[in-house]
Design a protein around this motif. Structure first.
Motif, PDB file in Angstrom:
ATOM      1  N   ALA A  15     -72.005  18.803 -42.809  1.00 37.36           N
ATOM      2  CA  ALA A  15     -72.771  19.071 -42.931  1.00 37.36           C
ATOM      3  C   ALA A  15     -72.813  18.264 -44.554  1.00 37.36           C
ATOM      4  CB  ALA A  15     -73.427  20.262 -43.517  1.00 37.36           C
ATOM      5  N   ILE A  16     -71.835  18.050 -44.940  1.00 41.42           N
ATOM      6  CA  ILE A  16     -71.169  17.827 -46.276  1.00 41.42           C
ATOM      7  C   ILE A  16     -70.896  15.776 -46.041  1.00 41.42           C
ATOM      8  CG2 ILE A  16     -69.119  17.371 -47.854  1.00 41.42           C
ATOM      9  CD1 ILE A  16     -70.294  20.209 -47.599  1.00 41.42           C
ATOM     10  N   CYS A  17     -70.382  15.666 -45.575  1.00 43.89           N
ATOM     11  CA  CYS A  17     -70.450  14.001 -44.821  1.00 43.89           C
ATOM     12  C   CYS A  17     -71.190  13.345 -44.220  1.00 43.89           C
ATOM     13  CB  CYS A  17     -69.173  12.881 -45.118  1.00 43.89           C
ATOM     14  SG  CYS A  17     -68.352  13.787 -43.233  1.00 43.89           S
ATOM     15  N   GLU A  18     -71.709  14.395 -44.058  1.00 37.55           N
ATOM     16  CA  GLU A  18     -73.150  13.490 -42.329  1.00 37.55           C
ATOM     17  C   GLU A  18     -72.599  12.824 -41.521  1.00 37.55           C
ATOM     18  OE1 GLU A  18     -76.363  12.457 -44.878  1.00 37.55           O
ATOM     19  OE2 GLU A  18     -76.568  14.725 -45.989  1.00 37.55           O
ATOM     20  N   GLN A  19     -71.431  12.701 -41.191  1.00 41.03           N
ATOM     21  CA  GLN A  19     -70.206  11.398 -40.026  1.00 41.03           C
ATOM     22  C   GLN A  19     -69.884  12.911 -38.853  1.00 41.03           C
ATOM     23  OE1 GLN A  19     -67.217   9.458 -41.713  1.00 41.03           O
ATOM     24  NE2 GLN A  19     -68.140   9.591 -44.072  1.00 41.03           N
ATOM     25  N   THR A  20     -70.054  11.645 -37.918  1.00 38.98           N
ATOM     26  CA  THR A  20     -69.700  12.705 -36.740  1.00 38.98           C
ATOM     27  C   THR A  20     -68.111  13.184 -36.771  1.00 38.98           C
ATOM     28  OG1 THR A  20     -71.217  11.847 -35.784  1.00 38.98           O
ATOM     29  CG2 THR A  20     -69.990  12.947 -34.601  1.00 38.98           C
ATOM     30  N   LYS A  21     -67.519  14.300 -36.867  1.00 39.18           N
ATOM     31  CA  LYS A  21     -66.098  14.735 -36.594  1.00 39.18           C
ATOM     32  C   LYS A  21     -65.989  15.398 -35.213  1.00 39.18           C
ATOM     33  CE  LYS A  21     -65.490  12.074 -40.396  1.00 39.18           C
ATOM     34  NZ  LYS A  21     -64.562  12.650 -41.649  1.00 39.18           N
ATOM     35  N   THR A  22     -64.682  15.380 -34.812  1.00 40.04           N
ATOM     36  CA  THR A  22     -63.981  15.902 -33.612  1.00 40.04           C
ATOM     37  C   THR A  22     -63.312  17.654 -34.349  1.00 40.04           C
ATOM     38  OG1 THR A  22     -61.958  15.129 -33.429  1.00 40.04           O
ATOM     39  CG2 THR A  22     -63.982  14.403 -32.149  1.00 40.04           C
ATOM     40  N   ALA A  23     -62.968  17.645 -35.615  1.00 41.40           N
ATOM     41  CA  ALA A  23     -61.931  18.241 -36.260  1.00 41.40           C
ATOM     42  C   ALA A  23     -62.648  18.948 -37.302  1.00 41.40           C
ATOM     43  CB  ALA A  23     -61.056  17.866 -36.372  1.00 41.40           C
ATOM     44  N   GLY A  24     -63.128  20.224 -37.721  1.00 44.56           N
ATOM     45  CA  GLY A  24     -63.154  21.070 -39.098  1.00 44.56           C
ATOM     46  C   GLY A  24     -63.743  22.551 -38.432  1.00 44.56           C
ATOM     47  N   ILE A  25     -64.605  23.010 -39.305  1.00 45.74           N
ATOM     48  CA  ILE A  25     -64.459  24.278 -39.477  1.00 45.74           C
ATOM     49  C   ILE A  25     -66.536  24.487 -39.383  1.00 45.74           C
ATOM     50  CG2 ILE A  25     -62.727  24.838 -40.614  1.00 45.74           C
ATOM     51  CD1 ILE A  25     -64.097  25.422 -43.007  1.00 45.74           C
ATOM     52  N   HIS A  26     -66.523  26.263 -38.806  1.00 48.65           N
ATOM     53  CA  HIS A  26     -68.179  26.405 -39.205  1.00 48.65           C
ATOM     54  C   HIS A  26     -68.513  27.461 -40.095  1.00 48.65           C
ATOM     55  CE1 HIS A  26     -67.885  24.314 -34.521  1.00 48.65           C
ATOM     56  NE2 HIS A  26     -69.146  24.133 -34.574  1.00 48.65           N
ATOM     57  N   LEU A  27     -69.310  27.075 -41.380  1.00 48.43           N
ATOM     58  CA  LEU A  27     -69.328  27.481 -41.464  1.00 48.43           C
ATOM     59  C   LEU A  27     -70.970  28.228 -41.345  1.00 48.43           C
ATOM     60  CD1 LEU A  27     -68.807  29.303 -44.525  1.00 48.43           C
ATOM     61  CD2 LEU A  27     -69.667  26.937 -46.107  1.00 48.43           C
ATOM     62  N   TYR A  28     -71.374  29.631 -42.155  1.00 45.34           N
ATOM     63  CA  TYR A  28     -72.663  29.733 -41.144  1.00 45.34           C
ATOM     64  C   TYR A  28     -73.318  28.814 -40.372  1.00 45.34           C
ATOM     65  CZ  TYR A  28     -72.301  32.798 -45.538  1.00 45.34           C
ATOM     66  OH  TYR A  28     -72.199  32.883 -46.319  1.00 45.34           O
ATOM     67  N   THR A  29     -73.918  28.446 -40.147  1.00 46.20           N
ATOM     68  CA  THR A  29     -74.935  27.852 -38.904  1.00 46.20           C
ATOM     69  C   THR A  29     -74.123  26.055 -38.483  1.00 46.20           C
ATOM     70  OG1 THR A  29     -76.798  27.423 -40.114  1.00 46.20           O
ATOM     71  CG2 THR A  29     -76.573  28.869 -38.016  1.00 46.20           C
TER      72      THR A  29
END
Ligand SMILES: [Zn+2]
Length: 67
Positions: A15-29
């Motif tokens: 949602a921040i950099c708008e790049q497709t990534k495999t690793a990360g966290i979910h914040l709300y939806t």
């Protein structure tokens, strides 16, 4: 088209950099990649870049802002 849905293999759009990534966290939806998460943690609140992330996050945490 693979059904490659094992954990940590799902590609999502940050949602921040708008790049497709495999690793990360979910914040709300929304999904936030580990890169952006790390940058946000490291960025000083006095840094102009911090405001950019806050603005992006505001849209993430308040999806109903235009309703
Ligand atoms: Zn990101």
């Amino acid at each position: 088209m693979g059904s490659f849905l094992a954990k940590n293999q799902i590609r999502e759009t940050c949602a921040i950099c708008e790049q497709t990534k495999t690793a990360g966290i979910h914040l709300y939806t929304s999904f936030i990649c580990t890169d952006c998460e790390t940058i946000m943690i490291k960025t000083e609140t006095s840094d102009p870049q911090y405001k950019y992330y806050v603005e992006k996050l505001r849209k993430v945490t308040r999806p109903g802002i235009y309703s």
